[in-house]
Design a protein around this motif. Structure first.
Motif, short mmCIF file in Angstrom:
data_model
loop_
_atom_site.label_atom_id
_atom_site.label_comp_id
_atom_site.label_asym_id
_atom_site.label_seq_id
_atom_site.Cartn_x
_atom_site.Cartn_y
_atom_site.Cartn_z
N VAL A 1 16.75 -13.22 3.90
CA VAL A 1 16.06 -11.57 3.81
C VAL A 1 16.29 -11.15 5.47
CG1 VAL A 1 13.36 -11.14 4.38
CG2 VAL A 1 14.05 -13.16 2.34
N TRP A 2 15.80 -9.42 5.16
CA TRP A 2 15.52 -8.87 6.51
C TRP A 2 14.66 -7.95 6.22
CZ3 TRP A 2 16.89 -9.29 11.25
CH2 TRP A 2 18.50 -9.66 10.88
N VAL A 3 13.58 -8.26 7.07
CA VAL A 3 12.28 -7.63 7.10
C VAL A 3 12.67 -5.83 7.70
CG1 VAL A 3 9.34 -7.52 7.27
CG2 VAL A 3 10.94 -8.66 6.35
N TYR A 4 12.57 -4.63 7.78
CA TYR A 4 13.41 -3.66 8.37
C TYR A 4 12.87 -3.36 9.66
CZ TYR A 4 17.24 -2.89 4.84
OH TYR A 4 18.12 -3.70 4.23
N ARG A 5 11.48 -3.05 9.48
CA ARG A 5 10.53 -2.45 10.19
C ARG A 5 9.45 -3.20 10.67
NH1 ARG A 5 8.16 3.97 10.42
NH2 ARG A 5 8.30 4.10 12.38
N ILE A 6 8.86 -3.32 12.06
CA ILE A 6 7.36 -4.31 12.12
C ILE A 6 6.84 -4.54 13.45
CG2 ILE A 6 6.42 -6.33 12.11
CD1 ILE A 6 8.65 -7.13 10.75
N LYS A 7 6.53 -3.72 14.27
CA LYS A 7 5.74 -3.91 15.10
C LYS A 7 4.72 -5.10 16.19
CE LYS A 7 4.90 -0.31 17.99
NZ LYS A 7 4.63 1.25 19.16
N PHE A 8 4.82 -6.23 16.43
CA PHE A 8 4.13 -6.83 16.60
C PHE A 8 3.26 -7.02 17.47
CE2 PHE A 8 7.48 -9.29 14.41
CZ PHE A 8 7.77 -10.01 14.00
N GLY A 9 2.06 -7.51 17.49
CA GLY A 9 0.70 -7.69 18.63
C GLY A 9 0.96 -8.92 19.33
N VAL A 10 0.49 -9.21 20.51
CA VAL A 10 -0.07 -10.17 21.14
C VAL A 10 -0.80 -11.18 20.13
CG1 VAL A 10 -1.24 -11.20 23.38
CG2 VAL A 10 -0.35 -8.93 23.09
N GLY A 11 -0.79 -11.77 20.32
CA GLY A 11 -0.99 -13.01 19.21
C GLY A 11 -1.88 -14.40 19.79
N GLU A 12 -2.59 -15.48 18.65
CA GLU A 12 -3.25 -16.19 19.50
C GLU A 12 -2.91 -17.04 20.03
OE1 GLU A 12 -5.96 -19.13 17.51
OE2 GLU A 12 -7.06 -17.02 17.26
N SER A 13 -3.06 -17.90 21.83
CA SER A 13 -2.26 -18.88 22.13
C SER A 13 -3.95 -20.11 21.78
CB SER A 13 -2.43 -18.51 23.54
OG SER A 13 -1.36 -17.57 23.53
N THR A 14 -3.19 -21.23 21.95
CA THR A 14 -4.33 -22.87 21.81
C THR A 14 -3.66 -23.31 23.08
OG1 THR A 14 -4.94 -21.85 19.58
CG2 THR A 14 -5.51 -23.89 19.73
N PHE A 15 -4.73 -23.46 22.59
CA PHE A 15 -4.10 -24.70 24.24
C PHE A 15 -5.60 -26.25 23.82
CE2 PHE A 15 -2.87 -20.81 26.45
CZ PHE A 15 -1.47 -21.25 26.29
N GLU A 16 -5.14 -26.70 24.43
CA GLU A 16 -6.06 -28.29 22.89
C GLU A 16 -6.22 -29.90 23.90
OE1 GLU A 16 -6.59 -30.71 19.35
OE2 GLU A 16 -6.89 -28.66 19.09
N THR A 17 -7.11 -30.60 24.24
CA THR A 17 -6.73 -32.06 25.56
C THR A 17 -6.12 -32.34 24.06
OG1 THR A 17 -7.82 -33.08 26.66
CG2 THR A 17 -9.36 -32.13 24.40
N LYS A 18 -4.88 -33.58 25.23
CA LYS A 18 -4.86 -34.36 24.27
C LYS A 18 -5.77 -35.51 23.37
CE LYS A 18 -0.75 -35.55 27.26
NZ LYS A 18 -0.11 -36.18 28.25
N GLN A 19 -5.43 -36.01 22.04
CA GLN A 19 -5.99 -37.00 21.15
C GLN A 19 -5.39 -38.22 21.50
OE1 GLN A 19 -8.58 -35.19 18.66
NE2 GLN A 19 -8.29 -32.93 19.61
N GLU A 20 -5.63 -39.15 20.49
CA GLU A 20 -5.42 -40.14 20.21
C GLU A 20 -4.09 -40.02 19.09
OE1 GLU A 20 -8.73 -39.55 20.14
OE2 GLU A 20 -9.06 -40.88 21.37
N THR A 21 -4.30 -38.67 17.95
CA THR A 21 -3.66 -38.35 17.80
C THR A 21 -2.81 -37.38 17.78
OG1 THR A 21 -4.53 -39.88 15.82
CG2 THR A 21 -2.14 -38.03 15.19
#
Length: 192
Positions: free
Chosen positions: A118-138
């Motif tokens: 696949v090639w998708v020819y013409r996209i303009k991306f925007g700033v995405g979401e950043s997620t940071f999470e504390t360590k847990q047991e899993t």
């Protein structure tokens, strides 16, 4: 046909475009891919008269493209989103950042065997979401996702190219060897 698996996620920046041609940079690998989602939209309108639908029309709207990768190297993030990498290596985001139009290419395993390219020819991306999470047991991994809109190329109105490597109508199978060396479209011909 159903697909499973995803790999070889690449991008190429549009260097120039007008109503007669589109020129891309040489494709570069983004990072190991987790997910690519292309959500196409169609806008519909119905003309009603005498208690019935007399005519129906539709037009394609922009498609939403979302890519999720294991990582988004800062050089790739800067190029896809118009950010800046400072001389000291710091990735900078500002209000004046302007993302370029890009193409993305990848391949997926096809249920019939082989791969769907696949090639998708013409996209303009925007700033995405950043997620940071504390360590847990899993442990839980936080991975980057960016989203953009795909619209048709200016020169020919095309949006995507899709080709299965098991298609009996493929005239030259070297196209699959070249798929990530350039953005493939209807004008592709094997290197001389």
């Amino acid at each position: 046909m159903p697909t499973y698996g995803l790999k070889d996620l690449h991008y190429a920046v549009i260097e120039s475009e007008d109503d007669s041609s589109t020129t891309y940079t040489e494709p570069k690998k983004i990072a190991p891919a987790i997910n690519v989602t292309i959500s196409r939209s169609v806008n519909r309108a119905n003309l009603r008269g005498d208690n019935q639908v007399l005519f129906s029309e539709s037009a394609k709207g922009p498609a939403t493209v979302s890519i999720n990768t294991t990582d988004l190297p800062k050089e790739v993030e800067a190029e896809l989103l118009g950010k800046e990498v400072a001389d000291n290596g710091v990735l900078l985001e500002g209000d004046e950042d302007k993302a370029p139009y890009v193409a993305i290419g990848f391949k997926a395993d096809d249920a019939r065997g082989g791969h769907k390219f696949v090639w998708v020819y013409r996209i303009k991306f925007g700033v995405g979401e950043s997620t940071f999470e504390t360590k847990q047991e899993t442990p839980t991994f936080q991975t980057p996702t960016i989203e953009g809109e795909s619209i048709a190329r200016l020169d020919n109105g095309k949006r995507e190219a899709v080709l299965w490597d098991g298609d009996e109508n493929v005239t030259d199978e070297t196209i699959f060897d070249e798929w990530f060396n350039e953005v493939i479209d209807e004008s592709w011909a094997p290197a001389a």
